[in-house]
Enzyme design. Structure first.
Site, PDB file in Angstrom:
ATOM      1  N   GLN A   1       0.818  -1.220   0.000  1.00  0.00           N
ATOM      2  CA  GLN A   1       0.000   0.000   0.000  1.00  0.00           C
ATOM      3  C   GLN A   1       0.846   1.261   0.000  1.00  0.00           C
ATOM      4  O   GLN A   1       0.309   2.367   0.014  1.00  0.00           O
ATOM      5  CB  GLN A   1      -0.914  -0.014   1.225  1.00  0.00           C
ATOM      6  CG  GLN A   1      -1.903  -1.154   1.240  1.00  0.00           C
ATOM      7  CD  GLN A   1      -2.658  -1.254   2.561  1.00  0.00           C
ATOM      8  OE1 GLN A   1      -2.363  -0.565   3.532  1.00  0.00           O
ATOM      9  NE2 GLN A   1      -3.650  -2.140   2.604  1.00  0.00           N
TER      10      GLN A   1
ATOM     11  N   HIS B   1      -0.782  -0.104   5.805  1.00  0.00           N
ATOM     12  CA  HIS B   1      -1.303   0.810   6.830  1.00  0.00           C
ATOM     13  C   HIS B   1      -0.347   1.967   7.147  1.00  0.00           C
ATOM     14  O   HIS B   1       0.147   2.109   8.252  1.00  0.00           O
ATOM     15  CB  HIS B   1      -1.660   0.041   8.103  1.00  0.00           C
ATOM     16  CG  HIS B   1      -2.823  -0.875   7.949  1.00  0.00           C
ATOM     17  ND1 HIS B   1      -3.502  -1.407   9.018  1.00  0.00           N
ATOM     18  CD2 HIS B   1      -3.441  -1.370   6.843  1.00  0.00           C
ATOM     19  CE1 HIS B   1      -4.480  -2.179   8.580  1.00  0.00           C
ATOM     20  NE2 HIS B   1      -4.451  -2.171   7.260  1.00  0.00           N
TER      21      HIS B   1
ATOM     22  N   GLU C   1     -14.538   4.038  10.407  1.00  0.00           N
ATOM     23  CA  GLU C   1     -15.006   5.099  11.303  1.00  0.00           C
ATOM     24  C   GLU C   1     -14.882   6.483  10.695  1.00  0.00           C
ATOM     25  O   GLU C   1     -13.977   6.756   9.899  1.00  0.00           O
ATOM     26  CB  GLU C   1     -14.201   5.081  12.611  1.00  0.00           C
ATOM     27  CG  GLU C   1     -14.405   3.847  13.446  1.00  0.00           C
ATOM     28  CD  GLU C   1     -13.663   3.897  14.771  1.00  0.00           C
ATOM     29  OE1 GLU C   1     -13.786   2.931  15.549  1.00  0.00           O
ATOM     30  OE2 GLU C   1     -12.963   4.909  15.055  1.00  0.00           O
TER      31      GLU C   1
ATOM     32  N   TYR D   1      -8.956   7.164  20.454  1.00  0.00           N
ATOM     33  CA  TYR D   1     -10.063   6.691  19.625  1.00  0.00           C
ATOM     34  C   TYR D   1     -10.199   5.169  19.612  1.00  0.00           C
ATOM     35  O   TYR D   1     -10.970   4.622  18.833  1.00  0.00           O
ATOM     36  CB  TYR D   1      -9.944   7.305  18.222  1.00  0.00           C
ATOM     37  CG  TYR D   1     -10.250   8.778  18.313  1.00  0.00           C
ATOM     38  CD1 TYR D   1     -11.540   9.253  18.152  1.00  0.00           C
ATOM     39  CD2 TYR D   1      -9.259   9.691  18.685  1.00  0.00           C
ATOM     40  CE1 TYR D   1     -11.845  10.601  18.310  1.00  0.00           C
ATOM     41  CE2 TYR D   1      -9.548  11.032  18.849  1.00  0.00           C
ATOM     42  CZ  TYR D   1     -10.844  11.475  18.665  1.00  0.00           C
ATOM     43  OH  TYR D   1     -11.143  12.801  18.845  1.00  0.00           O
TER      44      TYR D   1
ATOM     45  N   TYR E   1      -9.930 -10.325   9.774  1.00  0.00           N
ATOM     46  CA  TYR E   1     -10.252 -10.872   8.457  1.00  0.00           C
ATOM     47  C   TYR E   1     -10.569 -12.364   8.529  1.00  0.00           C
ATOM     48  O   TYR E   1     -11.292 -12.893   7.681  1.00  0.00           O
ATOM     49  CB  TYR E   1      -9.104 -10.597   7.485  1.00  0.00           C
ATOM     50  CG  TYR E   1      -8.901  -9.112   7.249  1.00  0.00           C
ATOM     51  CD1 TYR E   1      -9.854  -8.369   6.559  1.00  0.00           C
ATOM     52  CD2 TYR E   1      -7.785  -8.462   7.743  1.00  0.00           C
ATOM     53  CE1 TYR E   1      -9.701  -7.009   6.354  1.00  0.00           C
ATOM     54  CE2 TYR E   1      -7.613  -7.100   7.543  1.00  0.00           C
ATOM     55  CZ  TYR E   1      -8.571  -6.371   6.853  1.00  0.00           C
ATOM     56  OH  TYR E   1      -8.415  -5.019   6.666  1.00  0.00           O
TER      57      TYR E   1
END
Length: 387
Positions: free
Chosen positions: A98, A163, A257, A267, A278
Site C-alpha cells: 500500500q 497501513h 469510522e 479513539y 479478516y
C-alpha cells in the site's frame, strides 16, 4: 488551443513554456455520464486518465492540480486535462504494498512561498515508515521540486507494506496534521504513546513539535502526537463551518469510522471497535470503554473510506456543509449530513460508476473533483448535469 493561465511566484501568466513541458493525456472527452442524486442529476466528466494509482490531489491558486501517483510520480494537471511529465526532485519512495507516494498538500501561503508537502512511504532496512517532506515548487520549462527536506519520520516498528495512513491537513496557523497508520502487524502500538503508530500528529511547517501539543513534555511520549488509537486513517479535513478536524479510517472486516478529532483523545483501536479480524476472529474487548471516544459514524460492512472534503461551494447549494468521503471497496462517493459534530444522514452516490474513489476535493470552481484508484486511474469532475 489557447495557452493555459499558470501561476508563477504568486502571479498569473500565459505560460507557453509549461505547455511545452506537458504530455497531453487524451482523456475520454466524450466520457460524461449522468447519475441521480438528491441534488438532481449529476454530470461526471473524465478530465484526465491513465494515471497509475493516483492518491492525492491539491489545487494551486490558478486552478491547476498537483496529483500524486503511488509509484512515486508527482504531476501538474490543468483543468483542461493536460498532464505534465513527472516533476523532478520528488523524494525516493518505497512503492510496495500500500506504500509509495501518497498525499500532497499545498501550503496555505503557496502563492507567495511556493511551498508544498508530500507524505509517502519511505524504506528503512527491511520495512517502511511514513515520512513527510517539504519542497518548493519551481516553474519554468520543466517544473520541478527544489529545496526538498524531510521534516518528519514516523518512529516505531516498521511496516511490511501496509497501513501508512498519510493524509495531510494544514490549519490556519500553518501547523500540519498528519495521519499515521499502525502498520497492520503492530496494531497494539496504536495505544503506545512512545511511538507514532496509529496516531495523528501535529507538527510545525519545519517538522518540529509545537510546545502546546497535548503530550509534549510527558515522559515516554512522542511530543508530536495529537490523538491516538487509530488504525489506518486515510482521510483528514477541517470543517470550515467551525474549524473542527475530522478523519476517516479503515476498520478490519467492518468498523470503518468517521471521527471528529479532539486534542489528546484516544479513539480506541484496537481495544474497542465494531469490526472483526479478516479471519472472523474477535479483536476488540468491547465496543465502548471509558476514556475512549465513540465514532460519529461507523460502517459494517466496511466501505474502505479514503479522501474526504467538506463542501462549501455554490454549484450544490443544498449540499453546503456536507462531508464527502471516497470509498474504495465500496466503490462510491458518500455524502454525510452533519449537525455540529453529529452525522444525521448518509447518501450513497456514483455507485454505478464502479470505481474505487481514492481522493475527494472541492475545486475552486465549486465542483467535486475525484481520483479513482486503479492502474488506469482517472481525474473526475462532478457537477450538476444542468451546469
Amino acid at each position: 488551443m489557447k495557452a493555459p493561465i499558470v501561476w508563477v511566484s504568486g502571479t498569473l501568466t500565459a505560460a507557453t513554456a509549461l505547455v511545452a513541458s506537458l504530455v497531453i493525456v487524451t482523456a475520454s472527452r466524450g466520457a460524461i455520464t449522468t447519475f441521480e442524486s438528491s441534488a438532481g442529476p449529476l454530470s461526471v466528466q473524465t478530465v484526465a486518465e491513465d494515471l497509475v494509482h493516483p492518491w492525492g490531489l491539491a489545487f494551486l491558486p490558478d486552478g491547476r492540480m498537483l496529483v500524486t501517483e503511488r509509484p512515486g510520480r508527482l504531476r501538474l494537471v490543468t483543468q483542461q486535462g493536460q498532464v505534465s511529465k513527472p516533476l523532478q526532485g520528488v523524494p525516493e519512495v518505497w512503492a510496495s504494498g500500500q506504500g509509495g507516494l501518497l498525499d500532497v498538500a499545498a501550503d496555505k501561503d503557496i502563492a507567495t512561498n511556493r511551498t508544498l508537502y508530500l507524505c509517502y512511504a519511505e524504506r528503512d532496512g527491511r520495512g517502511g515508515r511514513t515520512a513527510v517532506a517539504r519542497a518548493r515548487l519551481t516553474e519554468g520549462d520543466a517544473p520541478r521540486l527544489d529545496d526538498v527536506q524531510v521534516i518528519f519520520r514516523q518512529q516505531g516498528p516498521l511496516s511490511s507494506g501496509n497501513h501508512y495512513g498519510c493524509r495531510i491537513a494544514q490549519d490556519g496557523g500553518g501547523d500540519l496534521f498528519v495521519t499515521l497508520g499502525e502498520h497492520y502487524a503492530h496494531r497494539d502500538q496504536a495505544q503506545n504513546l512512545s511511538n507514532h503508530l496509529g496516531k495523528i500528529v501535529r507538527i510545525a511547517p519545519d517538522g518540529s513539535a509545537p510546545k502546546d501539543n497535548p503530550f509534549a513534555g510527558r515522559d515516554g511520549a512522542k511530543p508530536e502526537v495529537w490523538s491516538l488509537g487509530h488504525r489506518n486513517p486515510q482521510g483528514l479535513a477541517f470543517n470550515p463551518a467551525d474549524g473542527s478536524l475530522w478523519e476517516v479510517e479503515h476498520g478490519p472486516r467492518g468498523g470503518d469510522e468517521v471521527n471528529p478529532i479532539r486534542r489528546g483523545e484516544n479513539y480506541g483501536w484496537p481495544v474497542i471497535g465494531y469490526g472483526v479480524d479478516y479471519s472472523g476472529a474477535k479483536i476488540h474487548e468491547a465496543t465502548t470503554k471509558p476514556g475512549m471516544q465513540q465514532p460519529a459514524k461507523y460502517w459494517v460492512p466496511s466501505i474502505s473510506p479514503s479522501g474526504m472534503a467538506f463542501y462549501t461551494g455554490k454549484l450544490f447549494p443544498n449540499w453546503k456543509g456536507s462531508l464527502f468521503v471516497g470509498a474504495l471497496s465500496g466503490q462510491m462517493l458518500v455524502r454525510l449530513s452533519l449537525q455540529g459534530d453529529k452525522i444525521t444522514g448518509e447518501e450513497r452516490l456514483l455507485q454505478a460508476l464502479s470505481e474505487r474513489i481514492r481522493d475527494v476535493r472541492q475545486g475552486p470552481d465549486g465542483a467535486l473533483w475525484l481520483l479513482t484508484d486503479s492502474a488506469a486511474g482517472r481525474i473526475l469532475r462532478v457537477t450538476p448535469a444542468s451546469e
